[in-house]
Design a protein around this motif. Structure first.
Motif, PDB file in Angstrom:
ATOM      1  N   LEU A 168       0.748  -1.144  -0.086  1.00 30.78           N
ATOM      2  CA  LEU A 168      -0.040  -0.041   0.133  1.00 30.78           C
ATOM      3  C   LEU A 168       1.025   1.086  -0.077  1.00 30.78           C
TER       4      LEU A 168
ATOM      5  N   LEU B 185     -12.685  -5.372   2.176  1.00 31.72           N
ATOM      6  CA  LEU B 185     -11.739  -5.323   1.124  1.00 31.72           C
ATOM      7  C   LEU B 185     -12.057  -5.508  -0.258  1.00 31.72           C
ATOM      8  N   ASN B 186     -12.195  -4.660  -1.050  1.00 35.36           N
ATOM      9  CA  ASN B 186     -12.381  -4.687  -2.495  1.00 35.36           C
ATOM     10  C   ASN B 186     -11.334  -4.079  -3.272  1.00 35.36           C
ATOM     11  N   HIS B 187     -10.119  -4.599  -3.271  1.00 30.13           N
ATOM     12  CA  HIS B 187      -8.941  -3.855  -3.737  1.00 30.13           C
ATOM     13  C   HIS B 187      -8.193  -4.871  -4.483  1.00 30.13           C
TER      14      HIS B 187
ATOM     15  N   VAL C 264      -1.498  -0.691  -4.321  1.00 30.15           N
ATOM     16  CA  VAL C 264      -2.833  -1.406  -3.859  1.00 30.15           C
ATOM     17  C   VAL C 264      -3.646  -0.589  -4.364  1.00 30.15           C
ATOM     18  N   HIS C 265      -4.754  -1.013  -4.948  1.00 32.15           N
ATOM     19  CA  HIS C 265      -5.676   0.265  -5.806  1.00 32.15           C
ATOM     20  C   HIS C 265      -7.441  -0.397  -5.236  1.00 32.15           C
ATOM     21  N   PRO C 266      -8.181   0.475  -5.109  1.00 28.98           N
ATOM     22  CA  PRO C 266      -9.497   0.305  -4.840  1.00 28.98           C
ATOM     23  C   PRO C 266     -10.327  -0.498  -6.225  1.00 28.98           C
TER      24      PRO C 266
ATOM     25  N   THR D  13      -2.915  -8.413 -11.792  1.00 24.93           N
ATOM     26  CA  THR D  13      -3.307  -7.981 -10.513  1.00 24.93           C
ATOM     27  C   THR D  13      -3.757  -8.906  -9.621  1.00 24.93           C
TER      28      THR D  13
ATOM     29  N   HIS E 285     -15.642   1.058  -3.541  1.00 23.51           N
ATOM     30  CA  HIS E 285     -14.446   1.292  -2.694  1.00 23.51           C
ATOM     31  C   HIS E 285     -13.734   2.500  -2.828  1.00 23.51           C
TER      32      HIS E 285
ATOM     33  N   LYS F  70      -6.749 -10.016  -6.472  1.00 22.93           N
ATOM     34  CA  LYS F  70      -7.616  -9.279  -5.739  1.00 22.93           C
ATOM     35  C   LYS F  70      -7.723  -9.767  -4.359  1.00 22.93           C
TER      36      LYS F  70
ATOM     37  N   PRO G 172     -10.002   4.659  -1.419  1.00 24.22           N
ATOM     38  CA  PRO G 172      -8.520   4.008  -1.053  1.00 24.22           C
ATOM     39  C   PRO G 172      -8.454   3.384   0.310  1.00 24.22           C
ATOM     40  N   LEU G 173      -7.542   2.560   0.200  1.00 23.14           N
ATOM     41  CA  LEU G 173      -7.422   1.536   1.449  1.00 23.14           C
ATOM     42  C   LEU G 173      -6.867   2.308   2.532  1.00 23.14           C
TER      43      LEU G 173
END
Length: 463
Positions: free
Chosen positions: A134, A439-441, A139-141, A301, A145, A303, A147-148
């Motif tokens: 992160l 989490l949805n990243h 790490v990307h939403p 990526t 969602h 998930k 930003p984490l």
């Protein structure tokens, strides 16, 4: 032995069922073996049943059901000398879920006198590692969602990464015969061997999508699994049950299942595009699909899925048959909420922002709510009270405050005291910790296998 990596004309994938432990007719597996498969692939889990299974790291299936299905499939794989792939073991793909299924598999092999090489592919992720990713901007939403936040990672009881087909290919090339994996895309299990053997991405990923739920792509989803034969120009899909059938409509319709876009589906390695796919009935049971394409992604990526505790729940359920109250059920439910909130404040000293109170009216808009097209008064209503509080004791205390109201609460204008029917005694049922997905990243990775760890039951030969 692992399938030959020499150029092949076609690859057969036997998909016994939509999920390990859901059951299937053993005769359908025998029919599948007669079609000369190169792999048996079956999903071991899902997020369909909510965050509890990931948050608590427990399976939704019973060990007896998993053992029954797994015994049949291990023996079938040994007979055909082909790999057996199980993904998302233990429902959510936690490390303990992989070990749970592996323990059952080892017991089965000991009982059956088999000595197959097992690969355990683990997908759980450490919060500390993900915080480093992160901080590095990797790490990307995913919508909706934002930003984490680092504290979200720390709050998760379990986090898994969703693998694509590459870890399965690596394990098979290492000589593994039974591959038991953590969280994986449903399609990766069926795509691994065809991709390894040189089949094009378009037909492979589309076929994998169609077979992911077993017989759901057939005219009788209850009849068992399916078989896909993938070649360089397309694939053929047919049911394993003799009396079942695939039709162009039943096969094409499965692209509507769990996809935001019925023509495009993202995998870790790229995107499947079926906008130009054609579906042709070869006979009464089989369908051929051509024209699917796969677009490799510029960035691979992975998930993430994670769950955290939101509190502790207690539920209570009562049934109402009083015609006056059912005709005015919304007003009654609003009155129940008002009085319960007031009495909880008086007796327990809690304000309504210190706990959650959900009233679900089954038989009246509990599923569709305000968009339900049936506006007629319900004949009977089941009232489910769900309390969420910081402790189990508090949640149960709140539900007990509601108990007399859920048994006899009248509307103000009623001249008699109604009686309702609790479904259980005691009426309050503690449910333990409640979880939610947080989490949805996705994580950008340079290697498709770097976030996953593989262990083998014994030393295996490297291809």
């Amino acid at each position: 032995m692992p399938p030959s990596t020499e150029a092949v004309a076609q690859v057969g994938v036997l998909a016994p069922s939509g999920m390990l432990g859901a059951g299937f007719d053993p005769e359908t597996i025998e029919r599948g073996l007669a079609l000369d498969p190169d792999v048996i692939a079956i999903d071991g889990g899902s997020t369909d049943s909510g965050p509890h299974y990931l948050g608590a790291a427990v399976a939704k299936t019973t060990a007896a059901a998993v053992r029954r299905d797994l015994r049949i499939l291990i023996k079938a794989a040994a007979t055909a000398d082909i790999p057996l792939i199980v993904g998302s073991c233990g429902t959510s793909g936690t490390d303990s879920g992989v070990d749970w299924v592996a323990g059952i598999a080892e017991q089965i092999m000991a009982e059956e006198g088999l000595d197959l090489k097992i690969a355990r592919i683990y997908s759980e992720q450490e919060a500390a590692f993900l915080k480093e990713e992160l901080d590095a901007g990797r790490v990307h939403p995913l919508a909706p969602h934002g930003p984490l936040q680092p504290e979200t990672l720390e709050s998760c009881t379990h986090i898994v990464g969703m693998m694509g087909h590459e870890p399965f290919v690596e394990a098979i090339r290492a000589g593994a015969q039974v591959i038991l994996a953590g969280r994986a895309t449903d399609t990766a299990l069926a795509a691994a061997v065809p991709m390894m053997l040189g089949m094009p991405g378009g037909p492979t990923w589309h076929a994998a999508k169609v077979v992911e739920c077993g017989g759901q792509c057939t005219t009788d989803p209850r009849a068992g699994g399916v078989f896909a034969t993938i070649d360089h120009n397309g694939f053929v899909i047919e049911p394993l049950a003799a009396a079942n059938a695939c039709t162009p409509l039943s096969v094409a319709a499965h692209m509507l299942y769990e996809t935001a876009n019925p023509y495009r589906m993202r995998e870790p390695a790229g995107t499947l595009d079926v906008s130009d796919a054609t579906y042709t009935a070869l006979d009464e049971r089989r369908v051929r699909v051509e024209g699917s394409r796969f677009e490799p992604a510029e960035q691979h990526t992975i998930k993430l899925e994670g769950a955290q505790v939101t509190g502790y729940e207690t539920v209570s359920f009562t049934g109402i048959r009083d015609p006056y109250i059912t005709a005015n059920i919304d007003r009654w439910a609003a009155l129940l909420r008002l009085i319960v909130t007031d009495r909880v404040g008086q007796t327990l000293g809690l304000t309504d922002d210190e706990y959650g109170l959900d009233i679900r009216l089954y038989g009246h808009n509990a599923i569709l709510e305000d968009i339900d097209p049936d506006s007629t008064p319900p004949r009977e209503v089941g009232v489910m009270l769900v309390v969420n509080a910081p402790s189990q004791a508090t949640a149960t205390a709140i539900a007990k405050v509601a108990n007399p109201l859920m048994l006899h609460l009248p509307l103000p204008e009623m001249e008699y005291l109604p009686s309702f029917a609790f479904a259980t005694s005691p009426a309050e049922t503690p449910r333990g910790a409640a979880y939610e997905f947080v989490l949805n990243h996705v994580v950008d990775v340079d290697s498709a296998t770097s976030m996953f760890r593989t262990e083998y039951s014994r030393e295996v030969s490297r291809a």
